[in-house]
Design a protein around this motif. Structure first.
Motif, PDB file in Angstrom:
ATOM      1  N   THR A 164       0.906  -1.023   0.135  1.00  0.00           N
ATOM      2  CA  THR A 164      -0.162  -0.023   0.027  1.00  0.00           C
ATOM      3  C   THR A 164       0.778   1.260  -0.077  1.00  0.00           C
ATOM      4  O   THR A 164       2.050   1.175   0.137  1.00  0.00           O
ATOM      5  CB  THR A 164      -1.055   0.057   1.302  1.00  0.00           C
ATOM      6  OG1 THR A 164      -0.090  -0.114   2.229  1.00  0.00           O
ATOM      7  CG2 THR A 164      -1.662  -1.215   1.426  1.00  0.00           C
ATOM      8  N   LYS A 212     -11.553  -4.995  -7.217  1.00  0.00           N
ATOM      9  CA  LYS A 212     -12.492  -5.798  -6.653  1.00  0.00           C
ATOM     10  C   LYS A 212     -13.677  -5.772  -7.696  1.00  0.00           C
ATOM     11  O   LYS A 212     -14.481  -6.747  -7.709  1.00  0.00           O
ATOM     12  CB  LYS A 212     -12.970  -5.316  -5.197  1.00  0.00           C
ATOM     13  CG  LYS A 212     -12.072  -5.501  -4.236  1.00  0.00           C
ATOM     14  CD  LYS A 212     -12.758  -5.052  -2.680  1.00  0.00           C
ATOM     15  CE  LYS A 212     -13.830  -6.170  -2.569  1.00  0.00           C
ATOM     16  NZ  LYS A 212     -14.325  -5.721  -0.978  1.00  0.00           N
ATOM     17  N   HIS A 238       0.545  -6.611   1.645  1.00  0.00           N
ATOM     18  CA  HIS A 238      -0.675  -7.428   1.603  1.00  0.00           C
ATOM     19  C   HIS A 238      -0.773  -8.535   0.770  1.00  0.00           C
ATOM     20  O   HIS A 238      -0.043  -8.410  -0.394  1.00  0.00           O
ATOM     21  CB  HIS A 238      -1.999  -6.589   1.213  1.00  0.00           C
ATOM     22  CG  HIS A 238      -2.273  -5.529   2.324  1.00  0.00           C
ATOM     23  ND1 HIS A 238      -2.782  -5.717   3.457  1.00  0.00           N
ATOM     24  CD2 HIS A 238      -1.890  -4.205   2.492  1.00  0.00           C
ATOM     25  CE1 HIS A 238      -2.950  -4.545   4.279  1.00  0.00           C
ATOM     26  NE2 HIS A 238      -2.170  -3.769   3.566  1.00  0.00           N
ATOM     27  N   CYS A 280     -10.042  -9.010  -8.515  1.00  0.00           N
ATOM     28  CA  CYS A 280      -9.128  -9.302  -7.290  1.00  0.00           C
ATOM     29  C   CYS A 280     -10.264  -9.528  -5.965  1.00  0.00           C
ATOM     30  O   CYS A 280     -11.159  -8.937  -6.040  1.00  0.00           O
ATOM     31  CB  CYS A 280      -8.474  -8.076  -6.884  1.00  0.00           C
ATOM     32  SG  CYS A 280      -7.290  -7.896  -8.205  1.00  0.00           S
ATOM     33  N   ASP A 281      -9.751 -10.425  -5.151  1.00  0.00           N
ATOM     34  CA  ASP A 281     -10.597 -10.469  -3.790  1.00  0.00           C
ATOM     35  C   ASP A 281     -10.482  -9.165  -2.806  1.00  0.00           C
ATOM     36  O   ASP A 281     -11.360  -9.121  -2.181  1.00  0.00           O
ATOM     37  CB  ASP A 281     -10.272 -11.844  -2.921  1.00  0.00           C
ATOM     38  CG  ASP A 281      -8.754 -11.573  -2.618  1.00  0.00           C
ATOM     39  OD1 ASP A 281      -7.963 -10.977  -2.923  1.00  0.00           O
ATOM     40  OD2 ASP A 281      -8.427 -12.546  -1.750  1.00  0.00           O
ATOM     41  N   THR A 282      -9.457  -8.454  -2.907  1.00  0.00           N
ATOM     42  CA  THR A 282      -9.652  -7.279  -2.368  1.00  0.00           C
ATOM     43  C   THR A 282      -8.969  -5.984  -3.009  1.00  0.00           C
ATOM     44  O   THR A 282      -8.468  -6.175  -4.336  1.00  0.00           O
ATOM     45  CB  THR A 282      -8.284  -7.439  -1.091  1.00  0.00           C
ATOM     46  OG1 THR A 282      -7.003  -7.746  -1.725  1.00  0.00           O
ATOM     47  CG2 THR A 282      -8.691  -8.499  -0.316  1.00  0.00           C
ATOM     48  N   CYS A 283      -9.364  -4.784  -2.613  1.00  0.00           N
ATOM     49  CA  CYS A 283      -9.211  -3.701  -3.246  1.00  0.00           C
ATOM     50  C   CYS A 283      -7.645  -3.326  -2.856  1.00  0.00           C
ATOM     51  O   CYS A 283      -7.327  -3.445  -1.599  1.00  0.00           O
ATOM     52  CB  CYS A 283      -9.719  -2.494  -2.854  1.00  0.00           C
ATOM     53  SG  CYS A 283      -9.361  -1.021  -3.731  1.00  0.00           S
ATOM     54  N   ASN A 284      -6.590  -3.307  -3.992  1.00  0.00           N
ATOM     55  CA  ASN A 284      -5.218  -3.011  -3.556  1.00  0.00           C
ATOM     56  C   ASN A 284      -4.909  -1.734  -3.407  1.00  0.00           C
ATOM     57  O   ASN A 284      -3.753  -1.364  -3.279  1.00  0.00           O
ATOM     58  CB  ASN A 284      -4.451  -3.625  -4.727  1.00  0.00           C
ATOM     59  CG  ASN A 284      -4.676  -3.139  -5.914  1.00  0.00           C
ATOM     60  OD1 ASN A 284      -5.351  -1.915  -6.193  1.00  0.00           O
ATOM     61  ND2 ASN A 284      -4.146  -3.853  -7.221  1.00  0.00           N
ATOM     62  N   LYS A 288      -6.028 -12.921  -7.409  1.00  0.00           N
ATOM     63  CA  LYS A 288      -6.709 -12.568  -8.670  1.00  0.00           C
ATOM     64  C   LYS A 288      -7.417 -13.716  -9.377  1.00  0.00           C
ATOM     65  O   LYS A 288      -6.589 -14.688  -9.526  1.00  0.00           O
ATOM     66  CB  LYS A 288      -5.799 -11.710  -9.413  1.00  0.00           C
ATOM     67  CG  LYS A 288      -6.394 -11.195 -10.722  1.00  0.00           C
ATOM     68  CD  LYS A 288      -5.159 -10.445 -11.748  1.00  0.00           C
ATOM     69  CE  LYS A 288      -5.674  -9.745 -12.563  1.00  0.00           C
ATOM     70  NZ  LYS A 288      -4.706  -9.024 -13.315  1.00  0.00           N
ATOM     71  N   CYS A 322     -11.868  -0.390  -9.780  1.00  0.00           N
ATOM     72  CA  CYS A 322     -11.329  -0.864  -8.553  1.00  0.00           C
ATOM     73  C   CYS A 322     -10.913  -2.180  -9.107  1.00  0.00           C
ATOM     74  O   CYS A 322     -11.925  -2.995  -9.525  1.00  0.00           O
ATOM     75  CB  CYS A 322     -12.088  -0.699  -7.400  1.00  0.00           C
ATOM     76  SG  CYS A 322     -11.626  -1.610  -5.843  1.00  0.00           S
ATOM     77  N   ALA A 356      -3.302 -10.963  -1.917  1.00  0.00           N
ATOM     78  CA  ALA A 356      -4.669 -10.949  -2.449  1.00  0.00           C
ATOM     79  C   ALA A 356      -4.454 -12.055  -3.581  1.00  0.00           C
ATOM     80  O   ALA A 356      -3.457 -12.778  -4.003  1.00  0.00           O
ATOM     81  CB  ALA A 356      -4.541  -9.890  -3.168  1.00  0.00           C
TER      82      ALA A 356
END
Length: 123
Positions: free
Chosen positions: A52, A99, A58, A84-88, A62, A97, A60
């Motif tokens: 970040t 996600k 983090h 993606c499973d999370t917002c990077n 994809k 985004c 994640a």
């Protein structure tokens, strides 16, 4: 727009109707064999690490799906969807985004040239 011939081939292929190759014209058998071999959805999953803005690491995942559809008469349709499973935290400023699923579709024709920049712009 697909021709009536292509629509019929796709219907026969999707219903997985059996046919004897020696009892149908060879060009139809070739088209149906291509459909049987290539048409489908292919799923992939990839784990990756990103940092970040605060330099916090983090993990994640994809997920991607590639759809290939031979439509007959030398026409191929491709679809790609990924998310993606999370917002990077690296959204592009245009409201996209990681996600949110991103869908890309394009059609290519055999023996016809296309500008590779157009295809890679899509991807």
């Amino acid at each position: 727009m697909l021709s009536l011939r292509s629509l019929c081939l796709l219907k026969v292929s999707s219903l997985q109707l059996s046919y004897e190759e020696d009892k149908v014209p060879s060009n139809l058998a070739n088209e149906l064999n291509k459909m049987k071999l290539f048409n489908g959805n292919f799923f992939g999953q990839e784990e990756y690490v990103y940092n970040t803005v605060e330099q916090i690491e983090h993990q994640a995942v994809k997920e991607q799906v590639l759809t290939i559809q031979y439509q007959g008469e030398g026409t191929w349709a491709f679809g790609i969807c990924h998310k993606c499973d999370t917002c990077n935290g690296m959204c592009d400023g245009e409201g996209r985004c990681g996600k949110q699923p991103e869908k890309l579709q394009f059609v290519l024709e055999e023996k016809k040239t296309c500008d590779s920049d157009e295809v890679f712009d899509i991807l």
